[in-house]
Write an enzyme that holds these catalytic residues in place. Sequence first.
Site, PDB file in Angstrom:
ATOM      1  N   ARG A 107       0.838  -1.197   0.000  1.00  0.00           N
ATOM      2  CA  ARG A 107       0.000   0.000   0.000  1.00  0.00           C
ATOM      3  C   ARG A 107       0.880   1.258   0.000  1.00  0.00           C
ATOM      4  NH1 ARG A 107      -5.064   1.781  -1.174  1.00  0.00           N
ATOM      5  NH2 ARG A 107      -6.124   2.850   0.515  1.00  0.00           N
ATOM      6  N   THR A 382      -9.216   0.971  -9.708  1.00  0.00           N
ATOM      7  CA  THR A 382      -8.548  -0.181  -9.092  1.00  0.00           C
ATOM      8  C   THR A 382      -8.677  -1.375 -10.051  1.00  0.00           C
ATOM      9  OG1 THR A 382      -9.147   0.666  -6.901  1.00  0.00           O
ATOM     10  CG2 THR A 382      -8.493  -1.630  -6.967  1.00  0.00           C
ATOM     11  N   THR A 400      -4.055  -0.522  -7.237  1.00  0.00           N
ATOM     12  CA  THR A 400      -4.839   0.689  -7.463  1.00  0.00           C
ATOM     13  C   THR A 400      -3.974   1.936  -7.537  1.00  0.00           C
ATOM     14  OG1 THR A 400      -6.715   1.960  -6.601  1.00  0.00           O
ATOM     15  CG2 THR A 400      -5.201   1.106  -4.974  1.00  0.00           C
ATOM     16  N   ASN A 402      -6.192   4.520  -7.035  1.00  0.00           N
ATOM     17  CA  ASN A 402      -7.416   5.083  -6.462  1.00  0.00           C
ATOM     18  C   ASN A 402      -8.402   5.470  -7.562  1.00  0.00           C
ATOM     19  OD1 ASN A 402      -9.159   5.581  -4.399  1.00  0.00           O
ATOM     20  ND2 ASN A 402      -8.445   7.642  -4.001  1.00  0.00           N
ATOM     21  N   ASP A 424      -7.937   8.413   0.436  1.00  0.00           N
ATOM     22  CA  ASP A 424      -8.464   7.285   1.226  1.00  0.00           C
ATOM     23  C   ASP A 424      -8.259   7.504   2.731  1.00  0.00           C
ATOM     24  OD1 ASP A 424      -9.726   5.714  -0.591  1.00  0.00           O
ATOM     25  OD2 ASP A 424      -8.084   4.301  -0.879  1.00  0.00           O
ATOM     26  N   SER A 453      -7.894   1.026   3.307  1.00  0.00           N
ATOM     27  CA  SER A 453      -8.335   0.564   1.990  1.00  0.00           C
ATOM     28  C   SER A 453      -9.555  -0.343   2.130  1.00  0.00           C
ATOM     29  CB  SER A 453      -7.190  -0.222   1.347  1.00  0.00           C
ATOM     30  OG  SER A 453      -7.609  -0.858   0.175  1.00  0.00           O
ATOM     31  N   SER A 454     -10.219  -0.584   1.015  1.00  0.00           N
ATOM     32  CA  SER A 454     -11.293  -1.584   0.989  1.00  0.00           C
ATOM     33  C   SER A 454     -10.896  -2.791   0.139  1.00  0.00           C
ATOM     34  CB  SER A 454     -12.567  -0.976   0.401  1.00  0.00           C
ATOM     35  OG  SER A 454     -13.013   0.089   1.196  1.00  0.00           O
ATOM     36  N   GLY A 474     -13.617  -1.316  -7.156  1.00  0.00           N
ATOM     37  CA  GLY A 474     -14.909  -0.691  -6.849  1.00  0.00           C
ATOM     38  C   GLY A 474     -14.948   0.122  -5.572  1.00  0.00           C
ATOM     39  N   GLY A 475     -13.784   0.528  -5.046  1.00  0.00           N
ATOM     40  CA  GLY A 475     -13.779   1.339  -3.822  1.00  0.00           C
ATOM     41  C   GLY A 475     -14.493   0.594  -2.703  1.00  0.00           C
TER      42      GLY A 475
HETATM   43  N1  GLY Z   1      -8.380   3.150  -3.307  1.00  0.00           N
HETATM   44  C1  GLY Z   1      -9.397   2.225  -3.030  1.00  0.00           C
HETATM   45  C2  GLY Z   1      -9.102   1.361  -1.871  1.00  0.00           C
HETATM   46  O1  GLY Z   1      -7.933   1.144  -1.566  1.00  0.00           O
HETATM   47  O2  GLY Z   1     -10.003   0.891  -1.236  1.00  0.00           O
END
Ligand code: GLY
Length: 571
Positions: A107, A382, A400, A402, A424, A453-454, A474-475
């Site tokens: 990340r 992403t 990603t 983002n 984020d 993050s998701s 998809g965030g």
């Molecule tokens: N940028 C989307 C995530 O990391 O959830």
Amino acid sequence: MNLFPLRKLPVQLRLLYIVILVPALILGCRSNKLTDYHERGAIACTSPIASEIGRQVFIRGGNAFDVAVSVGFTLAVVYPQAGNLGGGGFAVIRDGTTGRITALDFRERAPRAATEEMFLNEAGEVVAHLSTYGARASGVPGSVAGLHELWEEYGSLPWGDLLTFAARLADTGFLLDEYLAKALESHRKQLQGFPETANIFFPDGRQLEAGERLIQKDLAATLQQIASEGPNAFYHGRTAALIDSCMKRHGGLITRADLMDYTPFWREPIHFTFDSLNIYSMPPPSSGGIVLGQILKILEPYDFSSYTPESPEYIHLFCEAARMAFADRSAHLGDPEYFDVPDGLLNDQYLAARRAKIVECRAGSSVEIQAGNPIHYESDQTTHYSVCDSDGNMVAITTTINSPFGCKLVVAGAGFLLNNEMDDFSIKPGFPNVYGLVGGEANKVEPGKRMLSSMSPTLILKQGQPFLITGSPGGSKIITTVAESILNYTRFDLTLAETVAQPRFHHQWLPDMIYLEEGGFDVDVKQTLIRYGHRIRERSPFGDLQMIAIDPAGLLEGASDPRHGGAVSGY
Ligand code: GLY
């Protein structure tokens, strides 16, 4: 073994190799397969070109990790919407030799000079677009270090060989598909805001059409350097110098010291059981594994036998579970190096207490917990890919920058887009990010911290054997998309092809709303949900599932989401 033995060939033959092989591969991708079966290795990926490169690596004896590395770099060339050198990601992997499952965190991190107020004006108000557009939006990239770490630990082919093809695609160009052409058109104004970006994606100011060639010479040179010098070329060498001057020119905060400091982390994955399955997903700084685990564990005792994936009763239960899980996300999840993530978020008794709040056929209320804010959804960004081989190696990678095309700024001379991952973070308590997610203390901006993050790359074992790989972009919708994929395949017994195609819905606590994919649900379903007390909104398709299922005999079945033109390939 040299995968792409160009350096050994005379110049004329090299040219022939490029002229014949590159178009052959691209044309070969015309018969893209959304689902397919393979014995030695399979890959499901949003880009047919990257899938094909993965197949080539398998054919040359590479394992699933070699393929994952090669595909990662190829996506940075052919899928600039989200594939990247300038972003970050997560991998959840299984080593077929030992059976060990681990998670790799690459990340992005906040630069050292980052502060809690960096996106606020003097009055303490959020400055529009500062966390999403331009250099300041960018965290320290982790992808190059992450892919190298994966290769160093598990790869079997020479590092340089795995990058050569991506470098070549950047150098000679590839043919734009309709998805990239459309994405460039949609983001044209912002991308053209930076001449260094416009020069690459809008040559001579022109919008490229599908079928035209996109050439990225600077990116090719950067990839070639990483191929021959390793990640030092990026974090210490020429690329670091170029990022440094880009930051100085555009008011960003990333320094050479930030780049030199960057290291990926191996982490213990989030592990939980659901029905008879063992599920492994990404731990913090992703919220993915915990929120996924909460949703599935809250739903586990319910009997779905009279439901279908579109029954309003099921959608209601799922959304109530998601409401609670996302409420916890907002308060309890952040980078574990900076914030004590509480134990017990997947504790059975805790989740039983949460489950007890659900009333069948009556919507709960997020307003009682905390007021929401209007949401602005970005389109899907992403990207996720899944790779598996017959030795039991499994790789789920979600990566990603983002937003689509990240912060829209290309590092001049290096040819790649930077992320806008700083958005984020919770840039101000209660202020929604581009996904409408709100947060507070746990996810505030701090120097060196990883933003929450998701992303939820996920592996599933059944009776100790590889069973399923799943993941999606998809965030915030990543987590519900992945949870639905697991339920659709295991509880509703959909085929893998049906699973990736199945219409989706989403709830994330705030705003208190069920999002339904447009055209995916009958009017009766929508009316019943409204009668239960839910607010619903239809929206354009979301998610881009890339899945692989492994049957007990070891046959690998891949399925690529029909929404975004991806492809399954293998050997
Ligand atoms: N940028 C989307 C995530 O990391 O959830």
